[in-house]
Motif scaffolding. Structure first.
Motif, PDB file in Angstrom:
ATOM      1  N   ASP A  43      10.404 -77.944  75.693  1.00  0.00           N
ATOM      2  CA  ASP A  43      10.676 -77.755  74.266  1.00  0.00           C
ATOM      3  C   ASP A  43       9.710 -76.783  73.588  1.00  0.00           C
ATOM      4  OD1 ASP A  43       8.614 -79.710  74.611  1.00  0.00           O
ATOM      5  OD2 ASP A  43       8.950 -80.429  72.580  1.00  0.00           O
ATOM      6  N   LYS A  44       8.720 -76.282  74.309  1.00  0.00           N
ATOM      7  CA  LYS A  44       7.750 -75.340  73.735  1.00  0.00           C
ATOM      8  C   LYS A  44       7.894 -73.923  74.283  1.00  0.00           C
ATOM      9  CE  LYS A  44       5.641 -78.387  71.160  1.00  0.00           C
ATOM     10  NZ  LYS A  44       5.827 -78.366  69.713  1.00  0.00           N
ATOM     11  N   VAL A  45       8.717 -73.740  75.300  1.00  0.00           N
ATOM     12  CA  VAL A  45       8.840 -72.434  75.953  1.00  0.00           C
ATOM     13  C   VAL A  45       9.289 -71.349  74.978  1.00  0.00           C
ATOM     14  CG1 VAL A  45      10.057 -71.146  77.752  1.00  0.00           C
ATOM     15  CG2 VAL A  45       9.221 -73.443  78.230  1.00  0.00           C
ATOM     16  N   ILE A  46      10.349 -71.609  74.221  1.00  0.00           N
ATOM     17  CA  ILE A  46      10.882 -70.608  73.302  1.00  0.00           C
ATOM     18  C   ILE A  46       9.859 -70.296  72.204  1.00  0.00           C
ATOM     19  CG2 ILE A  46      12.750 -70.032  71.700  1.00  0.00           C
ATOM     20  CD1 ILE A  46      13.600 -70.192  74.669  1.00  0.00           C
ATOM     21  N   LEU A  47       9.162 -71.317  71.726  1.00  0.00           N
ATOM     22  CA  LEU A  47       8.135 -71.099  70.706  1.00  0.00           C
ATOM     23  C   LEU A  47       7.011 -70.212  71.236  1.00  0.00           C
ATOM     24  CD1 LEU A  47       7.835 -74.674  69.171  1.00  0.00           C
ATOM     25  CD2 LEU A  47       8.779 -72.643  68.070  1.00  0.00           C
ATOM     26  N   ILE A  48       6.579 -70.477  72.459  1.00  0.00           N
ATOM     27  CA  ILE A  48       5.522 -69.651  73.047  1.00  0.00           C
ATOM     28  C   ILE A  48       6.005 -68.212  73.188  1.00  0.00           C
ATOM     29  CG2 ILE A  48       4.102 -69.249  75.094  1.00  0.00           C
ATOM     30  CD1 ILE A  48       4.074 -72.323  75.488  1.00  0.00           C
ATOM     31  N   GLU A  49       7.242 -68.045  73.608  1.00  0.00           N
ATOM     32  CA  GLU A  49       7.808 -66.704  73.725  1.00  0.00           C
ATOM     33  C   GLU A  49       7.775 -65.989  72.369  1.00  0.00           C
ATOM     34  OE1 GLU A  49      11.629 -64.926  75.954  1.00  0.00           O
ATOM     35  OE2 GLU A  49      12.140 -66.229  74.256  1.00  0.00           O
ATOM     36  N   LYS A  50       8.160 -66.688  71.312  1.00  0.00           N
ATOM     37  CA  LYS A  50       8.203 -66.093  69.972  1.00  0.00           C
ATOM     38  C   LYS A  50       6.826 -65.680  69.466  1.00  0.00           C
ATOM     39  CE  LYS A  50      12.442 -68.250  68.324  1.00  0.00           C
ATOM     40  NZ  LYS A  50      13.053 -69.191  67.392  1.00  0.00           N
ATOM     41  N   VAL A  51       5.819 -66.514  69.684  1.00  0.00           N
ATOM     42  CA  VAL A  51       4.499 -66.216  69.124  1.00  0.00           C
ATOM     43  C   VAL A  51       3.666 -65.290  70.003  1.00  0.00           C
ATOM     44  CG1 VAL A  51       4.423 -68.350  67.778  1.00  0.00           C
ATOM     45  CG2 VAL A  51       3.319 -68.281  70.032  1.00  0.00           C
ATOM     46  N   SER A  52       3.969 -65.235  71.308  1.00  0.00           N
ATOM     47  CA  SER A  52       3.116 -64.457  72.209  1.00  0.00           C
ATOM     48  C   SER A  52       3.799 -63.242  72.826  1.00  0.00           C
ATOM     49  CB  SER A  52       2.611 -65.348  73.344  1.00  0.00           C
ATOM     50  OG  SER A  52       3.667 -65.650  74.258  1.00  0.00           O
ATOM     51  N   GLY A  53       5.128 -63.257  72.849  1.00  0.00           N
ATOM     52  CA  GLY A  53       5.846 -62.177  73.513  1.00  0.00           C
ATOM     53  C   GLY A  53       5.979 -62.357  75.017  1.00  0.00           C
ATOM     54  N   VAL A  54       5.408 -63.424  75.558  1.00  0.00           N
ATOM     55  CA  VAL A  54       5.548 -63.714  76.988  1.00  0.00           C
ATOM     56  C   VAL A  54       6.921 -64.350  77.194  1.00  0.00           C
ATOM     57  CG1 VAL A  54       4.626 -65.009  78.944  1.00  0.00           C
ATOM     58  CG2 VAL A  54       3.064 -64.022  77.263  1.00  0.00           C
ATOM     59  N   SER A  55       7.702 -63.789  78.102  1.00  0.00           N
ATOM     60  CA  SER A  55       9.094 -64.210  78.229  1.00  0.00           C
ATOM     61  C   SER A  55       9.244 -65.630  78.772  1.00  0.00           C
ATOM     62  CB  SER A  55       9.873 -63.244  79.123  1.00  0.00           C
ATOM     63  OG  SER A  55       9.634 -63.520  80.482  1.00  0.00           O
ATOM     64  N   ARG A  56      10.325 -66.242  78.344  1.00  0.00           N
ATOM     65  CA  ARG A  56      10.673 -67.586  78.836  1.00  0.00           C
ATOM     66  C   ARG A  56      10.860 -67.589  80.345  1.00  0.00           C
ATOM     67  NH1 ARG A  56      16.055 -67.865  75.349  1.00  0.00           N
ATOM     68  NH2 ARG A  56      14.750 -66.492  74.124  1.00  0.00           N
ATOM     69  N   HIS A  57      11.305 -66.450  80.893  1.00  0.00           N
ATOM     70  CA  HIS A  57      11.511 -66.337  82.342  1.00  0.00           C
ATOM     71  C   HIS A  57      10.186 -66.454  83.087  1.00  0.00           C
ATOM     72  CE1 HIS A  57      15.426 -64.927  81.067  1.00  0.00           C
ATOM     73  NE2 HIS A  57      14.877 -63.899  80.463  1.00  0.00           N
ATOM     74  N   GLU A  58       9.131 -65.881  82.491  1.00  0.00           N
ATOM     75  CA  GLU A  58       7.809 -65.978  83.103  1.00  0.00           C
ATOM     76  C   GLU A  58       7.224 -67.379  82.961  1.00  0.00           C
ATOM     77  OE1 GLU A  58       5.037 -62.451  82.540  1.00  0.00           O
ATOM     78  OE2 GLU A  58       6.468 -62.172  80.888  1.00  0.00           O
ATOM     79  N   ARG A  60       8.824 -70.421  82.408  1.00  0.00           N
ATOM     80  CA  ARG A  60       9.542 -71.486  83.118  1.00  0.00           C
ATOM     81  C   ARG A  60      10.733 -70.903  83.879  1.00  0.00           C
ATOM     82  NH1 ARG A  60       8.729 -77.139  82.238  1.00  0.00           N
ATOM     83  NH2 ARG A  60      10.205 -77.229  83.941  1.00  0.00           N
ATOM     84  N   PRO A  61      10.493 -70.197  84.981  1.00  0.00           N
ATOM     85  CA  PRO A  61      11.600 -69.604  85.736  1.00  0.00           C
ATOM     86  C   PRO A  61      12.563 -70.648  86.310  1.00  0.00           C
ATOM     87  CG  PRO A  61       9.530 -69.404  86.946  1.00  0.00           C
ATOM     88  CD  PRO A  61       9.198 -69.923  85.573  1.00  0.00           C
ATOM     89  N   ASP A  62      12.108 -71.889  86.416  1.00  0.00           N
ATOM     90  CA  ASP A  62      12.996 -72.948  86.915  1.00  0.00           C
ATOM     91  C   ASP A  62      14.062 -73.321  85.894  1.00  0.00           C
ATOM     92  OD1 ASP A  62      10.790 -73.954  85.390  1.00  0.00           O
ATOM     93  OD2 ASP A  62      11.224 -75.980  86.092  1.00  0.00           O
ATOM     94  N   ILE A  63      13.774 -73.107  84.616  1.00  0.00           N
ATOM     95  CA  ILE A  63      14.727 -73.413  83.549  1.00  0.00           C
ATOM     96  C   ILE A  63      15.434 -72.144  83.073  1.00  0.00           C
ATOM     97  CG2 ILE A  63      14.978 -74.294  81.189  1.00  0.00           C
ATOM     98  CD1 ILE A  63      12.508 -76.032  81.695  1.00  0.00           C
ATOM     99  N   TYR A  64      14.677 -71.051  82.997  1.00  0.00           N
ATOM    100  CA  TYR A  64      15.202 -69.776  82.506  1.00  0.00           C
ATOM    101  C   TYR A  64      15.065 -68.718  83.599  1.00  0.00           C
ATOM    102  CZ  TYR A  64      14.653 -72.125  78.017  1.00  0.00           C
ATOM    103  OH  TYR A  64      14.719 -73.025  76.983  1.00  0.00           O
ATOM    104  N   PRO A  65      15.971 -68.729  84.572  1.00  0.00           N
ATOM    105  CA  PRO A  65      15.853 -67.734  85.651  1.00  0.00           C
ATOM    106  C   PRO A  65      16.058 -66.327  85.106  1.00  0.00           C
ATOM    107  CG  PRO A  65      17.895 -68.996  85.860  1.00  0.00           C
ATOM    108  CD  PRO A  65      17.111 -69.598  84.726  1.00  0.00           C
ATOM    109  N   PRO A  66      15.444 -65.349  85.771  1.00  0.00           N
ATOM    110  CA  PRO A  66      15.618 -63.965  85.322  1.00  0.00           C
ATOM    111  C   PRO A  66      17.098 -63.577  85.338  1.00  0.00           C
ATOM    112  CG  PRO A  66      13.933 -64.119  87.013  1.00  0.00           C
ATOM    113  CD  PRO A  66      14.592 -65.463  86.928  1.00  0.00           C
ATOM    114  N   ASP A  67      17.450 -62.716  84.402  1.00  0.00           N
ATOM    115  CA  ASP A  67      18.841 -62.232  84.355  1.00  0.00           C
ATOM    116  C   ASP A  67      19.164 -61.473  85.635  1.00  0.00           C
ATOM    117  OD1 ASP A  67      19.141 -63.258  81.802  1.00  0.00           O
ATOM    118  OD2 ASP A  67      18.557 -61.387  80.840  1.00  0.00           O
ATOM    119  N   GLN A  68      20.374 -61.671  86.105  1.00  0.00           N
ATOM    120  CA  GLN A  68      20.832 -60.952  87.283  1.00  0.00           C
ATOM    121  C   GLN A  68      21.224 -59.528  86.881  1.00  0.00           C
ATOM    122  OE1 GLN A  68      20.855 -62.087  90.430  1.00  0.00           O
ATOM    123  NE2 GLN A  68      19.994 -64.042  89.767  1.00  0.00           N
TER     124      GLN A  68
END
Length: 70
Positions: A43-58, A60-68
């Motif tokens: 529940d914090k992955v998207i928030l971290i992405e928003k405030v830091s610019g570090v992608s959700r894929h980086e 939690r790749p188990d939840i947000y796999p990189p786009d094919q």
């Protein structure tokens, strides 16, 4: 201790564990625990992405796999 380069990058971007924790409304202890376990709370992955610019894929790749890429 488990390494989590993406979370470390987010922490560095914000200027420390406390600042990241404040930015996403959690405790520094939670951030420290995520570093130790290697798993950011889902529940914090998207928030971290928003405030830091570090992608959700980086973070939690188990939840947000990189786009094919086709």
């Amino acid at each position: 201790m488990t390494s989590h380069p993406a979370l470390k990058k987010a922490i560095a971007t914000l200027g420390g564990q406390v600042k990241l924790a404040d930015a996403i409304q959690t405790s520094q202890q939670n951030v420290s625990n995520w570093l130790r376990t290697g798993k950011v709370a889902p529940d914090k992955v998207i928030l971290i992405e928003k405030v830091s610019g570090v992608s959700r894929h980086e973070l939690r790749p188990d939840i947000y796999p990189p786009d094919q890429v086709a």
